[in-house]
Scaffold this motif. Structure first.
Motif, PDB file in Angstrom:
ATOM      1  N   ASP A 182       0.857  -1.187   0.000  1.00  0.00           N
ATOM      2  CA  ASP A 182       0.000   0.000   0.000  1.00  0.00           C
ATOM      3  C   ASP A 182       0.897   1.242   0.000  1.00  0.00           C
ATOM      4  O   ASP A 182       1.489   1.610   1.015  1.00  0.00           O
ATOM      5  N   ARG A 183       1.013   1.898  -1.151  1.00  0.00           N
ATOM      6  CA  ARG A 183       1.917   3.041  -1.288  1.00  0.00           C
ATOM      7  C   ARG A 183       1.301   4.364  -0.836  1.00  0.00           C
ATOM      8  O   ARG A 183       1.923   5.415  -0.978  1.00  0.00           O
ATOM      9  N   SER A 184       0.088   4.291  -0.246  1.00  0.00           N
ATOM     10  CA  SER A 184      -0.519   5.514   0.303  1.00  0.00           C
ATOM     11  C   SER A 184      -0.226   5.692   1.796  1.00  0.00           C
ATOM     12  O   SER A 184      -0.659   6.671   2.402  1.00  0.00           O
TER      13      SER A 184
ATOM     14  N   TYR B  41       5.517   6.175  -3.403  1.00  0.00           N
ATOM     15  CA  TYR B  41       4.967   6.609  -2.113  1.00  0.00           C
ATOM     16  C   TYR B  41       4.914   8.144  -2.088  1.00  0.00           C
ATOM     17  O   TYR B  41       5.901   8.821  -2.412  1.00  0.00           O
ATOM     18  N   THR B  42       3.766   8.670  -1.683  1.00  0.00           N
ATOM     19  CA  THR B  42       3.563  10.123  -1.724  1.00  0.00           C
ATOM     20  C   THR B  42       3.706  10.797  -0.345  1.00  0.00           C
ATOM     21  O   THR B  42       4.125  11.943  -0.262  1.00  0.00           O
ATOM     22  N   ASP B  43       3.352  10.082   0.710  1.00  0.00           N
ATOM     23  CA  ASP B  43       3.402  10.674   2.065  1.00  0.00           C
ATOM     24  C   ASP B  43       4.699  10.233   2.745  1.00  0.00           C
ATOM     25  O   ASP B  43       4.712   9.319   3.573  1.00  0.00           O
TER      26      ASP B  43
END
Length: 219
Positions: free
Chosen positions: A129-131, A158-160
Motif C-alpha cells: 500500500d503506497r498511500s 509513495y507520496t506521504d
C-alpha cells in the motif's frame, strides 16, 4: 465718720489694742481646695483625647497592598513534541530443528496432488500500500542522509514521505519497522529499495512505516 449714712454698730468700733477687725470665715475643706485642679486636669485630658481622635481620623491612611497569589503560568498552547520511535525488543531467536516425520514419503504422488498442495501452502503475495505514511529518520550525525532516502522512497510511488532526526533508543544498524501486518509489504519493498535487510514489526510504532538510518547506510 460724719458722712457715713448708716448708724454705727459693733464692727465700726476699733477693737482694743488698735488692731483692725473683720468677718471671720470658716476654714476651707481639703476637697474644696483640690477639686479645681482635678477639674482642670480632666478638661486637658479630654481635649488631648479629642485632638488625638481628630488627627488620626483625618490623617491619610497608608493603602493596604492586596495579597498576590503567585501561580505558575500556564502556556495555553501545548508544546509540540516529536514522538520517539521505540524499536522491537532485542531477543535471540531460538534455533529449532524440524522434527523428522515418522511417516514414509511416497514418491508416486501424482503431479495434480503436488500442485494442489503448493497452491494451498503458499500464501498469496500482498500488494504494498503506497498511500501509507513513511517516516525516514536519521540516526547519525551526517547531514542530508534522510533527504536522499526520502527521494528514493518517493521514486517507488509513495507520496506521504517525510524525513526527520531519530530520537529513540540507539540502533546498531539500519532497519525498517512497520506497525501491523497490513504494512509489511510496503516495509519490505522500501527496505529492498534502500538495501536494508532488517525488517521488523513494532506494534508501538508511531506511524505505519519508519525507516531508521544508521551509520552502515552512509557507508
Amino acid at each position: 465718720m460724719t458722712d457715713y449714712p448708716y448708724p454705727a454698730d459693733e464692727f465700726d468700733e476699733a477693737p482694743a489694742g488698735g488692731q483692725s477687725a473683720g468677718i471671720h470665715r470658716a476654714p476651707r475643706s481639703r476637697w474644696s481646695r483640690i477639686w479645681p485642679f482635678l477639674a482642670v486636669l480632666l478638661i486637658f485630658a479630654a481635649l488631648a483625647a479629642g485632638l488625638y481622635v481628630w488627627f488620626t481620623s483625618h490623617s491619610p491612611s497608608k493603602p493596604t497592598q492586596p495579597s498576590v497569589t503567585t501561580t505558575a503560568a500556564q502556556d495555553p498552547t501545548p508544546t509540540e513534541t516529536t514522538p520517539t520511535e521505540t524499536g522491537p525488543e532485542e531477543t535471540t531467536p531460538e534455533e529449532t530443528t524440524p522434527e523428522e516425520s515418522d511417516e514414509p514419503t511416497t514418491d508416486d504422488a501424482t503431479d495434480d496432488t503436488t500442485d494442489d498442495a503448493d497452491e494451498t501452502d503458499e500464501p498469496a503475495t500482498q500488494e504494498p500500500d503506497r498511500s501509507v505514511t513513511v517516516r525516514v529518520l536519521n540516526a547519525t550525525r551526517i547531514q542530508g542522509l534522510a533527504a536522499g532516502a526520502v527521494n528514493d522512497v518517493k521514486a517507488l510511488g509513495y507520496t506521504d514521505v517525510s524525513g526527520d532526526n531519530y530520537r529513540g533508543n540507539p540502533v546498531s544498524s539500519s532497519q525498517v519497522w512497520y506497525k501491523s501486518p497490513e504494512h509489511a509489504a510496503a516495509a519490505r519493498e522500501i527496505a529492498e529499495k534502500l538495501g536494508i535487510s532488517a525488517v521488523s514489526e513494532v506494534s508501538s510504532l508511531v506511524g505505519p512505516v519508519s525507516v531508521i538510518l544508521s551509520s552502515d547506510f552512509a557507508s
